[in-house]
Enzyme design. Structure first.
Site, short mmCIF file in Angstrom:
data_model
loop_
_atom_site.label_atom_id
_atom_site.label_comp_id
_atom_site.label_asym_id
_atom_site.label_seq_id
_atom_site.Cartn_x
_atom_site.Cartn_y
_atom_site.Cartn_z
N LYS A 46 -2.14 -7.26 10.55
CA LYS A 46 -0.89 -6.59 10.90
C LYS A 46 -0.16 -7.33 12.03
O LYS A 46 1.08 -7.37 12.05
CB LYS A 46 -1.17 -5.14 11.30
N ASN B 223 4.47 -3.16 1.39
CA ASN B 223 3.72 -2.00 1.87
C ASN B 223 2.24 -2.04 1.50
O ASN B 223 1.43 -1.44 2.20
CB ASN B 223 4.39 -0.73 1.29
N ASP C 161 -1.41 -7.59 -8.33
CA ASP C 161 -2.30 -7.87 -7.19
C ASP C 161 -1.50 -8.75 -6.26
O ASP C 161 -1.24 -9.92 -6.56
CB ASP C 161 -3.56 -8.58 -7.67
N VAL C 162 -1.10 -8.20 -5.11
CA VAL C 162 -0.22 -8.97 -4.22
C VAL C 162 -0.89 -10.23 -3.66
O VAL C 162 -0.21 -11.12 -3.16
CB VAL C 162 0.35 -8.12 -3.05
N ALA D 170 -5.64 -7.97 12.86
CA ALA D 170 -5.17 -9.36 12.79
C ALA D 170 -4.16 -9.52 11.66
O ALA D 170 -3.14 -10.21 11.81
CB ALA D 170 -6.35 -10.31 12.58
N TYR E 225 -8.11 -5.94 10.00
CA TYR E 225 -6.87 -5.19 9.73
C TYR E 225 -5.84 -5.44 10.83
O TYR E 225 -4.66 -5.74 10.55
CB TYR E 225 -7.22 -3.71 9.64
N SER F 266 1.52 -2.09 11.45
CA SER F 266 0.80 -0.94 12.00
C SER F 266 0.82 -1.08 13.52
O SER F 266 0.86 -2.20 14.04
CB SER F 266 -0.66 -0.96 11.52
N ARG G 224 0.78 5.35 -4.22
CA ARG G 224 0.11 6.38 -3.39
C ARG G 224 0.70 6.34 -1.99
O ARG G 224 1.34 5.37 -1.60
CB ARG G 224 -1.39 6.06 -3.23
P1 NDP Z 1 -3.05 3.94 0.66
O1 NDP Z 1 -4.47 3.49 0.71
O2 NDP Z 1 -2.77 5.39 0.49
O3 NDP Z 1 -2.27 3.15 -0.50
C1 NDP Z 1 -2.37 1.75 -0.59
C2 NDP Z 1 -1.50 1.24 -1.70
O4 NDP Z 1 -1.63 -0.19 -1.74
C3 NDP Z 1 -1.87 1.75 -3.07
O5 NDP Z 1 -0.70 1.95 -3.82
C4 NDP Z 1 -2.68 0.60 -3.68
O6 NDP Z 1 -2.63 0.53 -5.09
C5 NDP Z 1 -1.96 -0.59 -3.08
N1 NDP Z 1 -2.75 -1.82 -3.04
C6 NDP Z 1 -3.96 -2.01 -2.47
N2 NDP Z 1 -4.38 -3.26 -2.67
C7 NDP Z 1 -3.41 -3.89 -3.40
C8 NDP Z 1 -3.25 -5.20 -3.93
N3 NDP Z 1 -4.18 -6.16 -3.76
N4 NDP Z 1 -2.12 -5.47 -4.62
C9 NDP Z 1 -1.18 -4.53 -4.80
N5 NDP Z 1 -1.27 -3.27 -4.33
C10 NDP Z 1 -2.38 -2.96 -3.64
O7 NDP Z 1 -2.37 3.39 1.99
P2 NDP Z 1 -1.24 4.00 2.96
O8 NDP Z 1 -0.18 4.61 2.15
O9 NDP Z 1 -1.90 4.78 4.01
O10 NDP Z 1 -0.71 2.67 3.65
C11 NDP Z 1 0.43 1.96 3.19
C12 NDP Z 1 0.71 0.85 4.18
O11 NDP Z 1 0.95 1.43 5.47
C13 NDP Z 1 -0.43 -0.13 4.37
O12 NDP Z 1 0.07 -1.43 4.55
C14 NDP Z 1 -1.10 0.36 5.63
O13 NDP Z 1 -1.78 -0.66 6.29
C15 NDP Z 1 0.10 0.84 6.42
N6 NDP Z 1 -0.20 1.79 7.47
C16 NDP Z 1 -0.74 3.02 7.18
C17 NDP Z 1 -1.02 3.91 8.20
C18 NDP Z 1 -1.59 5.27 7.95
O14 NDP Z 1 -1.84 5.99 8.93
N7 NDP Z 1 -1.78 5.69 6.71
C19 NDP Z 1 -0.77 3.56 9.60
C20 NDP Z 1 -0.22 2.24 9.79
C21 NDP Z 1 0.05 1.41 8.75
P3 NDP Z 1 -3.79 1.21 -6.03
O15 NDP Z 1 -3.89 2.64 -5.63
O16 NDP Z 1 -3.29 1.04 -7.41
O17 NDP Z 1 -5.03 0.45 -5.76
#
Ligand code: NDP
Length: 248
Positions: free
Chosen positions: A160, A91, A64-65, A158, A156, A143, A16
């Site tokens: 990052k 990511n 699960d990371v 902390a 969050y 972030s 996603r």
């Molecule tokens: P989303 O919530 O859209 O997507 C998160 C993704 O992480 C999904 O694919 C989800 O998988 C996966 N995920 C969640 N938990 C786990 C886990 N325990 N193990 C493996 N995969 C996991 O997030 P974004 O695309 O918005 O964010 C992506 C990254 O960018 C993150 O690190 C976020 O902190 C960072 N970021 C985002 C910003 C924003 O404005 N959107 C700004 C700054 C940083 P599933 O759907 O299968 O659960």
């Protein structure tokens, strides 16, 4: 020739949002991409189906990371199929926002475990192989709040900020083996994660972004591709804010 032809790329949280954009970018540039999903199998299947149908090489693995065993299975699968890992993009991330006075220990732990420990486990799982290859790239998605802090996001922010410290430490540990480690700090990008924001919070973000708009997942993916490419061969341990000028 496509820039990442013959390269194996792992993208955690590739099902996603920003991660999906990163998977699509590397796949379009010729890489064999191993994306992960945690709970969203349907979404991962549909992305892989779409991209494989046009000849791209994408596979999704449930991971699960925050679990060392699960991360090991992910890396083993990539190595079994391609024999190498050239790029790791950490990511995967979650938010569990709240004021500290009301934040549960579980919300703290879940956030740190996924966002920070997850990146540590993935880096640990690939580093031996990258060392033997004498090459590798690790790109961590932090972030801007890891730099500035944010009320209501202590866990969050902390995690990052920790990711930035992890990036610099790994960069120093791995440099002699030609493994470069850098960090992207996105600002505000429209994804499921930011759908949770109120209109007021959204307006607040846009107000402090000089470019006066949200970033796109493709714009973050472009910055990741730069750190994974030969164009960044002399850059390590850096934090690049991809944020429309929000933090400078
Ligand atoms: P989303 O919530 O859209 O997507 C998160 C993704 O992480 C999904 O694919 C989800 O998988 C996966 N995920 C969640 N938990 C786990 C886990 N325990 N193990 C493996 N995969 C996991 O997030 P974004 O695309 O918005 O964010 C992506 C990254 O960018 C993150 O690190 C976020 O902190 C960072 N970021 C985002 C910003 C924003 O404005 N959107 C700004 C700054 C940083 P599933 O759907 O299968 O659960």
């Amino acid at each position: 020739m496509a820039r990442f032809e013959g390269k194996t790329v792992i993208v955690t949280g590739g099902s996603r949002g920003i991660g999906e954009g990163i998977v699509r970018r590397f796949a379009a540039e010729g890489a064999t991409v191993f994306g992960t999903y945690n709970s969203g199998a349907d979404r991962a299947d549909s992305i892989a189906g779409e991209l494989n149908a046009v000849g791209m090489k994408v596979r999704f693995i449930q991971t699960d990371v925050a679990s060392e065993q699960s991360v090991k299975e992910l890396v083993d699968a990539a190595v079994k199929e391609t024999g190498r890992v050239d790029v790791l993009v950490n990511n995967a991330g979650i938010t569990k926002d709240g004021l500290v006075m009301r934040m549960s220990e579980k919300d703290w732990d879940d956030t740190l475990n996924t966002n920070l420990k997850g990146a540590f486990l993935c880096a640990k799982a690939v580093c031996r192989l990258m060392m033997s290859q004498r090459s590798g790239r690790i790109v961590n998605i932090a972030s801007v709040v890891g730099i500035t802090g944010n009320a209501g996001q202590a866990n969050y922010a902390a995690s990052k900020a920790g990711l930035i410290g992890l990036t610099k430490s790994l960069a120093k540990e791995f440099a002699s083996r030609n493994i470069l480690v850098n960090c992207i700090a996105p600002g505000y990008v429209e994804t499921d994660m930011t759908q949770k924001l109120s209109d007021e919070q959204r307006a607040g973000f846009l107000n402090v972004i000089p470019l006066k708009r949200a970033g796109t997942v493709d714009e973050i993916a472009a910055a990741v591709a730069f750190f994974a490419s030969d164009d960044s061969a002399y850059i390590t341990g850096q934090v690049l804010c991809a944020d429309g000028g929000m933090v400078m």
